[in-house]
Design an enzyme around this catalytic site. Structure first.
Site, PDB file in Angstrom:
ATOM      1  N   ASP A   1      25.000  26.236  51.165  1.00  0.00           N
ATOM      2  CA  ASP A   1      25.081  26.183  52.626  1.00  0.00           C
ATOM      3  C   ASP A   1      25.826  27.390  53.154  1.00  0.00           C
ATOM      4  O   ASP A   1      27.018  27.550  52.882  1.00  0.00           O
ATOM      5  CB  ASP A   1      25.826  24.912  53.048  1.00  0.00           C
ATOM      6  CG  ASP A   1      24.988  23.667  52.834  1.00  0.00           C
ATOM      7  OD1 ASP A   1      23.869  23.618  53.366  1.00  0.00           O
ATOM      8  OD2 ASP A   1      25.457  22.761  52.127  1.00  0.00           O
TER       9      ASP A   1
ATOM     10  N   MET B   1      27.313  28.988  56.373  1.00  0.00           N
ATOM     11  CA  MET B   1      27.695  28.606  57.736  1.00  0.00           C
ATOM     12  C   MET B   1      28.477  29.745  58.366  1.00  0.00           C
ATOM     13  O   MET B   1      29.368  30.318  57.722  1.00  0.00           O
ATOM     14  CB  MET B   1      28.583  27.365  57.685  1.00  0.00           C
ATOM     15  CG  MET B   1      27.909  26.185  57.024  1.00  0.00           C
ATOM     16  SD  MET B   1      29.065  24.807  56.962  1.00  0.00           S
ATOM     17  CE  MET B   1      27.990  23.493  56.426  1.00  0.00           C
TER      18      MET B   1
ATOM     19  N   MET C   1      16.805  18.037  58.622  1.00  0.00           N
ATOM     20  CA  MET C   1      18.226  17.662  58.528  1.00  0.00           C
ATOM     21  C   MET C   1      18.355  16.185  58.872  1.00  0.00           C
ATOM     22  O   MET C   1      17.855  15.734  59.910  1.00  0.00           O
ATOM     23  CB  MET C   1      19.073  18.479  59.506  1.00  0.00           C
ATOM     24  CG  MET C   1      19.253  19.953  59.162  1.00  0.00           C
ATOM     25  SD  MET C   1      20.156  20.285  57.637  1.00  0.00           S
ATOM     26  CE  MET C   1      21.682  19.388  57.850  1.00  0.00           C
TER      27      MET C   1
ATOM     28  N   HIS D   1      21.808  23.952  45.943  1.00  0.00           N
ATOM     29  CA  HIS D   1      21.732  24.148  47.397  1.00  0.00           C
ATOM     30  C   HIS D   1      23.014  24.837  47.866  1.00  0.00           C
ATOM     31  O   HIS D   1      24.122  24.365  47.595  1.00  0.00           O
ATOM     32  CB  HIS D   1      21.571  22.779  48.062  1.00  0.00           C
ATOM     33  CG  HIS D   1      21.367  22.812  49.538  1.00  0.00           C
ATOM     34  ND1 HIS D   1      20.144  23.042  50.130  1.00  0.00           N
ATOM     35  CD2 HIS D   1      22.240  22.615  50.565  1.00  0.00           C
ATOM     36  CE1 HIS D   1      20.274  22.985  51.443  1.00  0.00           C
ATOM     37  NE2 HIS D   1      21.533  22.730  51.736  1.00  0.00           N
TER      38      HIS D   1
ATOM     39  N   MET E   1      22.782  28.427  58.009  1.00  0.00           N
ATOM     40  CA  MET E   1      23.130  27.832  59.306  1.00  0.00           C
ATOM     41  C   MET E   1      23.847  28.910  60.107  1.00  0.00           C
ATOM     42  O   MET E   1      25.080  28.903  60.247  1.00  0.00           O
ATOM     43  CB  MET E   1      24.039  26.611  59.080  1.00  0.00           C
ATOM     44  CG  MET E   1      23.268  25.377  58.672  1.00  0.00           C
ATOM     45  SD  MET E   1      24.343  24.133  57.940  1.00  0.00           S
ATOM     46  CE  MET E   1      24.335  24.704  56.263  1.00  0.00           C
TER      47      MET E   1
ATOM     48  N   SER F   1      24.540  20.089  46.427  1.00  0.00           N
ATOM     49  CA  SER F   1      25.019  21.025  47.437  1.00  0.00           C
ATOM     50  C   SER F   1      26.441  21.455  47.112  1.00  0.00           C
ATOM     51  O   SER F   1      27.365  20.635  47.069  1.00  0.00           O
ATOM     52  CB  SER F   1      24.980  20.360  48.817  1.00  0.00           C
ATOM     53  OG  SER F   1      25.601  21.211  49.757  1.00  0.00           O
TER      54      SER F   1
ATOM     55  N   ASP G   1      18.388  16.738  53.897  1.00  0.00           N
ATOM     56  CA  ASP G   1      19.746  17.222  53.658  1.00  0.00           C
ATOM     57  C   ASP G   1      20.701  16.495  54.589  1.00  0.00           C
ATOM     58  O   ASP G   1      20.575  16.599  55.816  1.00  0.00           O
ATOM     59  CB  ASP G   1      19.754  18.737  53.929  1.00  0.00           C
ATOM     60  CG  ASP G   1      21.102  19.393  53.672  1.00  0.00           C
ATOM     61  OD1 ASP G   1      21.985  18.741  53.092  1.00  0.00           O
ATOM     62  OD2 ASP G   1      21.242  20.572  54.046  1.00  0.00           O
ATOM     63  N   GLY G   2      21.649  15.769  53.997  1.00  0.00           N
ATOM     64  CA  GLY G   2      22.660  15.075  54.788  1.00  0.00           C
ATOM     65  C   GLY G   2      22.627  13.576  54.558  1.00  0.00           C
ATOM     66  O   GLY G   2      21.641  12.926  54.888  1.00  0.00           O
TER      67      GLY G   2
ATOM     68  N   HIS H   1      20.522  27.723  52.384  1.00  0.00           N
ATOM     69  CA  HIS H   1      20.344  27.112  53.704  1.00  0.00           C
ATOM     70  C   HIS H   1      21.219  27.880  54.692  1.00  0.00           C
ATOM     71  O   HIS H   1      22.435  27.744  54.683  1.00  0.00           O
ATOM     72  CB  HIS H   1      20.753  25.634  53.589  1.00  0.00           C
ATOM     73  CG  HIS H   1      20.722  24.880  54.874  1.00  0.00           C
ATOM     74  ND1 HIS H   1      21.281  23.621  55.000  1.00  0.00           N
ATOM     75  CD2 HIS H   1      20.193  25.173  56.097  1.00  0.00           C
ATOM     76  CE1 HIS H   1      21.111  23.181  56.243  1.00  0.00           C
ATOM     77  NE2 HIS H   1      20.461  24.106  56.921  1.00  0.00           N
TER      78      HIS H   1
HETATM   79  C1  DX5 Z   1      25.477  19.935  56.018  1.00  0.00           C
HETATM   80  C2  DX5 Z   1      24.910  20.675  54.839  1.00  0.00           C
HETATM   81  C3  DX5 Z   1      24.616  19.835  53.651  1.00  0.00           C
HETATM   82  C4  DX5 Z   1      25.783  19.112  53.066  1.00  0.00           C
HETATM   83  C5  DX5 Z   1      25.303  17.751  52.700  1.00  0.00           C
HETATM   84  O1  DX5 Z   1      25.418  20.732  57.134  1.00  0.00           O
HETATM   85  O2  DX5 Z   1      23.699  21.333  55.197  1.00  0.00           O
HETATM   86  O3  DX5 Z   1      23.917  20.557  52.638  1.00  0.00           O
HETATM   87  O4  DX5 Z   1      26.344  19.722  51.926  1.00  0.00           O
HETATM   88  O5  DX5 Z   1      26.352  16.979  52.294  1.00  0.00           O
HETATM   89  P1  DX5 Z   1      26.225  15.437  51.976  1.00  0.00           P
HETATM   90  O6  DX5 Z   1      25.205  15.280  50.881  1.00  0.00           O
HETATM   91  O7  DX5 Z   1      27.622  15.080  51.565  1.00  0.00           O
HETATM   92  O8  DX5 Z   1      25.786  14.746  53.230  1.00  0.00           O
HETATM   93 ZN    ZN Z   2      22.412  22.220  53.599  1.00  0.00          ZN
END
Ligand code: DX5
Ligand code: ZN
Length: 235
Positions: free
Chosen positions: A52, A54, A154, A50, A85, A25, A192-193, A83
């Site tokens: 993200d 946001m 998630m 990946h 969000m 990610s 993820d997470g 992804h």
């Molecule tokens: C969180 C993201 C993840 C994040 C995960 O909202 O969707 O993709 O990058 O990070 P780690 O692997 O550090 O938990």
């Molecule tokens: Zn993510």
């Protein structure tokens, strides 16, 4: 309808014969040097990246936009997993597919007419994913099995990297995997997470096919070893 080349690439990951796909990610990388972060992931033989997205509304931070995806696409042929969000994801999905996303995942919690939005992603030429936050029950996904190529469970509350996996979410992975078997459906399950060497085996055994790793990958002294270990998790 003929399958787009991008969608065919996605289907190659659904055979279920190989180990899990590992998706570093970019959120955990140096955002001032994403090109280097991309190269690191490619050198480590990660199959997906990946990204993200946001919006500062659904989750507090604002991160990457479609221009970032387009810039990455110009540099790489690797599978780009976006992804979203965001609120109103239906307003954004086409621009991310146009930018070069292979997979666009939207949140059930903000999708409104998720069925229609997933169809729009596929129609634009990418694979379509639906994500659920920890407080959303797996049962709510049941009406969407025909429309999804991937379910993202998630395993932390979205918004930030570096959090600890919420153990209860592993059960949701099992539930989704069970529902998939029952329905005879063919989507991938992504987590993820808080995914790392310690948590990956359970996730894999519960049915996860795609492991997103932010901190575990970009924070590692040897990221290639992380990809190797996560790919072998749960064996
Ligand atoms: C969180 C993201 C993840 C994040 C995960 O909202 O969707 O993709 O990058 O990070 P780690 O692997 O550090 O938990
Ligand atoms: Zn993510």
């Amino acid at each position: 309808m003929a399958e787009s080349p991008r969608f065919s690439r996605f289907l190659r990951h659904t055979s279920g014969t190989a180990g899990p796909v590992v998706a570093p990610s970019l959120l955990a990388a140096d955002s001032g040097n994403l090109a280097a972060a991309l190269e690191l992931a490619e050198r480590a033989r990660a199959e997906w990246i990946h990204i993200d997205v946001m919006d500062g509304v659904f989750v507090p931070p604002i991160s990457f936009g479609a221009n970032t995806v387009a810039a990455l696409r110009r540099r790489t042929g690797v599978f780009l997993d976006v992804h979203l969000m965001t609120v109103h994801p239906e307003r954004h999905v086409a621009q991310f597919v146009d930018a070069g996303a292979d997979l666009v995942t939207v949140h059930l919690e903000t999708a409104g007419h998720a069925h229609r939005t997933l169809q729009a992603i596929r129609a634009a030429g990418a694979a379509a994913g639906i994500a659920v936050v920890p407080s959303t029950p797996a049962a709510l996904l049941g009406e969407l099995w025909d429309e999804v190529d991937l379910v993202l469970v998630m395993t932390v509350n979205p918004g930030f990297g570096g959090q600890r996996l919420i153990p209860r979410c592993v059960r949701k992975v099992e539930q989704v995997a069970g529902a998939r078997r029952q329905a005879g459906a063919r989507f991938l399950i992504q987590v993820d997470g808080g995914v790392n060497r310690d948590t990956a085996p359970d996730l894999r055994r519960s049915g996860a096919d795609v492991l997103v790793a932010g901190t575990a990958f970009y924070g590692a002294a040897d990221p290639a070893a992380v990809v190797r270990d996560l790919s072998a998790a749960g064996r």
